[in-house]
Scaffold this motif. Sequence first.
Motif, PDB file in Angstrom:
ATOM      1  N   THR A 179      30.425   5.420  44.583  1.00 38.94           N
ATOM      2  CA  THR A 179      29.097   5.822  44.019  1.00 38.94           C
ATOM      3  C   THR A 179      27.751   4.630  42.911  1.00 38.94           C
ATOM      4  O   THR A 179      28.178   3.836  42.464  1.00 38.94           O
ATOM      5  CB  THR A 179      28.921   6.730  42.330  1.00 38.94           C
ATOM      6  N   TYR A 180      26.751   5.355  42.715  1.00 38.62           N
ATOM      7  CA  TYR A 180      25.799   3.748  42.350  1.00 38.62           C
ATOM      8  C   TYR A 180      25.550   4.815  41.575  1.00 38.62           C
ATOM      9  O   TYR A 180      25.123   3.479  40.391  1.00 38.62           O
ATOM     10  CB  TYR A 180      24.627   4.178  43.316  1.00 38.62           C
ATOM     11  N   TYR A 181      24.752   5.969  40.957  1.00 35.21           N
ATOM     12  CA  TYR A 181      25.258   6.639  39.951  1.00 35.21           C
ATOM     13  C   TYR A 181      25.461   8.048  39.943  1.00 35.21           C
ATOM     14  O   TYR A 181      25.277   8.647  40.698  1.00 35.21           O
ATOM     15  CB  TYR A 181      22.893   6.903  39.696  1.00 35.21           C
ATOM     16  N   THR A 182      25.770   7.873  38.757  1.00 34.14           N
ATOM     17  CA  THR A 182      26.160  10.094  38.894  1.00 34.14           C
ATOM     18  C   THR A 182      26.378  10.172  37.555  1.00 34.14           C
ATOM     19  O   THR A 182      27.547   9.693  36.434  1.00 34.14           O
ATOM     20  CB  THR A 182      27.845   9.947  39.562  1.00 34.14           C
ATOM     21  N   SER A 241      33.180  12.677  44.238  1.00 35.45           N
ATOM     22  CA  SER A 241      31.512  13.256  45.030  1.00 35.45           C
ATOM     23  C   SER A 241      31.555  12.227  46.536  1.00 35.45           C
ATOM     24  O   SER A 241      30.560  12.128  46.849  1.00 35.45           O
ATOM     25  CB  SER A 241      29.951  13.278  43.983  1.00 35.45           C
ATOM     26  N   MET A 242      32.322  11.380  46.390  1.00 37.14           N
ATOM     27  CA  MET A 242      32.140  10.580  47.923  1.00 37.14           C
ATOM     28  C   MET A 242      33.353  10.665  48.495  1.00 37.14           C
ATOM     29  O   MET A 242      33.431  10.448  49.335  1.00 37.14           O
ATOM     30  CB  MET A 242      32.516   9.031  47.002  1.00 37.14           C
ATOM     31  N   SER A 260      32.555  10.962  39.655  1.00 34.65           N
ATOM     32  CA  SER A 260      32.357  10.297  41.002  1.00 34.65           C
ATOM     33  C   SER A 260      32.281   9.520  41.945  1.00 34.65           C
ATOM     34  O   SER A 260      32.571   9.665  43.170  1.00 34.65           O
ATOM     35  CB  SER A 260      31.734   9.391  39.902  1.00 34.65           C
ATOM     36  N   THR A 261      34.045  10.007  41.878  1.00 35.89           N
ATOM     37  CA  THR A 261      34.828   9.246  42.691  1.00 35.89           C
ATOM     38  C   THR A 261      35.126  10.500  44.140  1.00 35.89           C
ATOM     39  O   THR A 261      34.562  10.569  45.274  1.00 35.89           O
ATOM     40  CB  THR A 261      36.476   8.675  42.334  1.00 35.89           C
TER      41      THR A 261
END
Length: 191
Positions: A41-44, A30-31, A27-28
């Motif tokens: 992330t809001y949602y992953t 992806s940012m 998730s991290t």
Amino acid sequence: MAEAGWLAPIDGYPELLKYNADVDDFSTKSMMWKGKQYGLTYYTDYMAFFYDEEMLKKAGIAAPPSTWDEVVQQSLKIKKAGLSEYPLMLSMARETWLIEFLSSLVFSHGGRFVDESGAAVMHDRKKGAHEALTWIVNAVNKHKIVSPACVELGELNGLKAFTSGQHAFAMLGRYRVRTLNDRSSRKSPAA
């Protein structure tokens, strides 16, 4: 957007970065862009393939499928045993979840939507979405292991359908595992 300068990195804000400890590493990542973090992330999550262990046992199946061909074979066996009319539940309604389901099917069949350069390849028979889409069409029309009504079934109703005990297999968001393992949320097929 980061490269164009439309976003500012958040690396200098420890009060924001502390939330990284609460999420999965992917998730991290992806940012991240070029070593800097540009958001939270809001949602992953990822799509998971679920199976009903009791139904598999009733059909004489010792282990869940590990390939899409095995999904077909096990579904046909379950169908022949009279345990489920449509052993595989797919939610294919035109809603926000559709891209999640299609992506999972395409990627798990070895296909892609775009190549490394970002060019569309989903139409390419060898590396695009063709194999997965053909598999879905065959699952519905040839093998009859997926209901033709799958195009009207959204994710939440798909979850409810799977918990009803009428299906052996389902693709759903991984976070649904808690609901699926909660016996009180499952209904008896006779109910």
